[in-house]
Design an enzyme around this catalytic site. Structure first.
Site, PDB file in Angstrom:
ATOM      1  N   HIS A  33       3.542  -2.293   3.292  1.00 26.71           N
ATOM      2  CA  HIS A  33       3.572  -0.922   2.768  1.00 26.71           C
ATOM      3  C   HIS A  33       4.911  -0.618   2.096  1.00 26.71           C
ATOM      4  O   HIS A  33       5.966  -1.012   2.603  1.00 26.71           O
ATOM      5  CB  HIS A  33       3.349   0.091   3.899  1.00 26.71           C
ATOM      6  CG  HIS A  33       1.995  -0.009   4.534  1.00 26.71           C
ATOM      7  ND1 HIS A  33       1.695  -0.964   5.493  1.00 26.71           N
ATOM      8  CD2 HIS A  33       0.862   0.707   4.338  1.00 26.71           C
ATOM      9  CE1 HIS A  33       0.439  -0.828   5.871  1.00 26.71           C
ATOM     10  NE2 HIS A  33      -0.102   0.180   5.189  1.00 26.71           N
ATOM     11  N   HIS A  43      -5.522   9.612   0.792  1.00 29.96           N
ATOM     12  CA  HIS A  43      -5.356   8.698   1.916  1.00 29.96           C
ATOM     13  C   HIS A  43      -5.996   9.264   3.178  1.00 29.96           C
ATOM     14  O   HIS A  43      -5.502   9.125   4.303  1.00 29.96           O
ATOM     15  CB  HIS A  43      -3.873   8.393   2.163  1.00 29.96           C
ATOM     16  CG  HIS A  43      -3.636   7.095   2.879  1.00 29.96           C
ATOM     17  ND1 HIS A  43      -3.549   7.004   4.255  1.00 29.96           N
ATOM     18  CD2 HIS A  43      -3.465   5.827   2.422  1.00 29.96           C
ATOM     19  CE1 HIS A  43      -3.328   5.750   4.616  1.00 29.96           C
ATOM     20  NE2 HIS A  43      -3.269   5.010   3.515  1.00 29.96           N
ATOM     21  N   HIS A  71      -6.281   3.251  -4.005  1.00 28.96           N
ATOM     22  CA  HIS A  71      -6.168   3.503  -2.565  1.00 28.96           C
ATOM     23  C   HIS A  71      -6.477   4.973  -2.237  1.00 28.96           C
ATOM     24  O   HIS A  71      -5.965   5.490  -1.251  1.00 28.96           O
ATOM     25  CB  HIS A  71      -4.763   3.113  -2.104  1.00 28.96           C
ATOM     26  CG  HIS A  71      -4.629   2.828  -0.639  1.00 28.96           C
ATOM     27  ND1 HIS A  71      -5.583   2.161   0.101  1.00 28.96           N
ATOM     28  CD2 HIS A  71      -3.619   3.115   0.241  1.00 28.96           C
ATOM     29  CE1 HIS A  71      -5.172   2.051   1.358  1.00 28.96           C
ATOM     30  NE2 HIS A  71      -3.983   2.630   1.470  1.00 28.96           N
ATOM     31  N   ASP A 115       0.801  -1.233   0.000  1.00 29.58           N
ATOM     32  CA  ASP A 115       0.000   0.000   0.000  1.00 29.58           C
ATOM     33  C   ASP A 115       0.837   1.288   0.000  1.00 29.58           C
ATOM     34  O   ASP A 115       1.972   1.304   0.479  1.00 29.58           O
ATOM     35  CB  ASP A 115      -0.887   0.045   1.239  1.00 29.58           C
ATOM     36  CG  ASP A 115      -2.063  -0.912   1.164  1.00 29.58           C
ATOM     37  OD1 ASP A 115      -2.081  -1.756   0.246  1.00 29.58           O
ATOM     38  OD2 ASP A 115      -2.950  -0.816   2.032  1.00 29.58           O
ATOM     39  N   ASP A 116       0.162   2.354  -0.461  1.00 27.09           N
ATOM     40  CA  ASP A 116       0.557   3.760  -0.268  1.00 27.09           C
ATOM     41  C   ASP A 116       1.588   4.290  -1.260  1.00 27.09           C
ATOM     42  O   ASP A 116       1.979   5.454  -1.170  1.00 27.09           O
ATOM     43  CB  ASP A 116       1.067   4.029   1.155  1.00 27.09           C
ATOM     44  CG  ASP A 116       0.002   3.789   2.212  1.00 27.09           C
ATOM     45  OD1 ASP A 116      -1.163   3.563   1.843  1.00 27.09           O
ATOM     46  OD2 ASP A 116       0.340   3.822   3.414  1.00 27.09           O
TER      47      ASP A 116
END
Length: 282
Positions: A245, A155, A151, A100-101
């Protein structure tokens, strides 16, 4: 005077022959040079190379690749559903790594190198603002065959109205497509928050809301990387979705943990698949 005339008339044929020979050679050379300059005298394939600049050929290839590229669609039974794991056949020890991210400078590239060395495909859930900053990294992720999910743009965890939720998701979808040619129907809400409006909008678009069943806990600022490895190897199950991540902060510990996670799961007999592949399995 007659003597000179005789001399001239005697030598004239030789000079004529020389002039004709030189003219013949010059004509041949000119013909050769002309065929090199004029693309019409070449074969069709050669003429095409002259007539079509390399960048146009490359652009057409890239456009073709985009069309054939990755469109990540959700199987009907998972559309508008929240997914934590899959239930594959008991004999199928498969697991999906999700990251993620990103895309993120340095970290994503290091993780891509590790995944490539180990012949593992993962699923990357991208934040739109990070993608905007790192488009070339994103292109590499796609080129190396990894799956992509949405995503959101910022965020954010906070509660949103429908218009804001739509903007967060669709703005990111648009940039993913513009940057890589990929379309995706897989969505992960930041922080796993399911009640702030994002998941509801994603489901209204028949997206799959992808959560996780195993976390590395790599956002814990105090834990050593060995803890991330232990968490994943301890909790792994067939059909599991693992959370890690590459962005959102300094993820050097995740980079260090990744090879050990992969090796440990392989020793347990697991095969790595992407989330779209996992959900396609019977």
């Amino acid at each position: 005077m007659p003597q000179n005339y005789s001399s001239i008339s005697t030598n004239y044929p030789n000079k004529t022959i020389k002039i004709i020979s030189i003219a013949t050679i010059l004509f041949s050379l000119t013909a050769c040079n002309t065929s090199e300059i004029n693309p019409q005298l070449k074969t069709n394939s050669q003429a095409l190379k002259v007539a079509t600049p390399n960048n146009q050929i490359q652009q057409k290839s890239q456009e073709s690749a985009k069309v054939e590229n990755l469109t990540f669609t959700v199987p009907a039974k998972y559309q508008a559903k929240t997914i934590y794991k899959a239930e594959p056949s008991k004999t199928e020890k498969v697991i999906a790594l999700t990251i993620d991210d990103g895309p993120w400078p340095k970290t994503t590239l290091e993780m891509l190198d590790i995944l490539k060395q180990n012949d593992v495909k993962a699923t990357f859930f991208w934040v739109g603002s990070s993608l905007q900053e790192n488009p070339e990294i994103a292109k590499r992720v796609v080129a190396e065959g990894h799956a992509i999910g949405n995503h959101t743009w910022h965020h954010w965890y906070r509660k949103m109205d429908e218009a804001t939720a739509k903007s967060e998701i669709e703005r990111t979808n648009d940039l993913i497509y513009k940057t890589t040619g990929v379309k995706t129907s897989f969505f992960r809400p930041p922080g796993g928050y399911l009640n702030n409006g994002l998941a509801a909008y994603a489901k209204s678009q028949k997206n799959s809301v992808v959560m996780w069943s195993v976390t590395s806990a790599d956002t814990d600022p105090r834990a050593k990387y060995q803890v991330f490895v232990k968490n994943v190897l301890r909790d792994a199950k067939p059909g599991a979705i693992v959370l890690m991540h590459d962005g959102g902060g300094n993820r050097y510990r995740t980079v260090k943990a990744l090879p050990e996670i992969i090796n440990g799961l392989k020793q347990q007999g697991y095969r790595f698949v992407t989330v779209p592949e996992l959900l396609e399995m019977p």
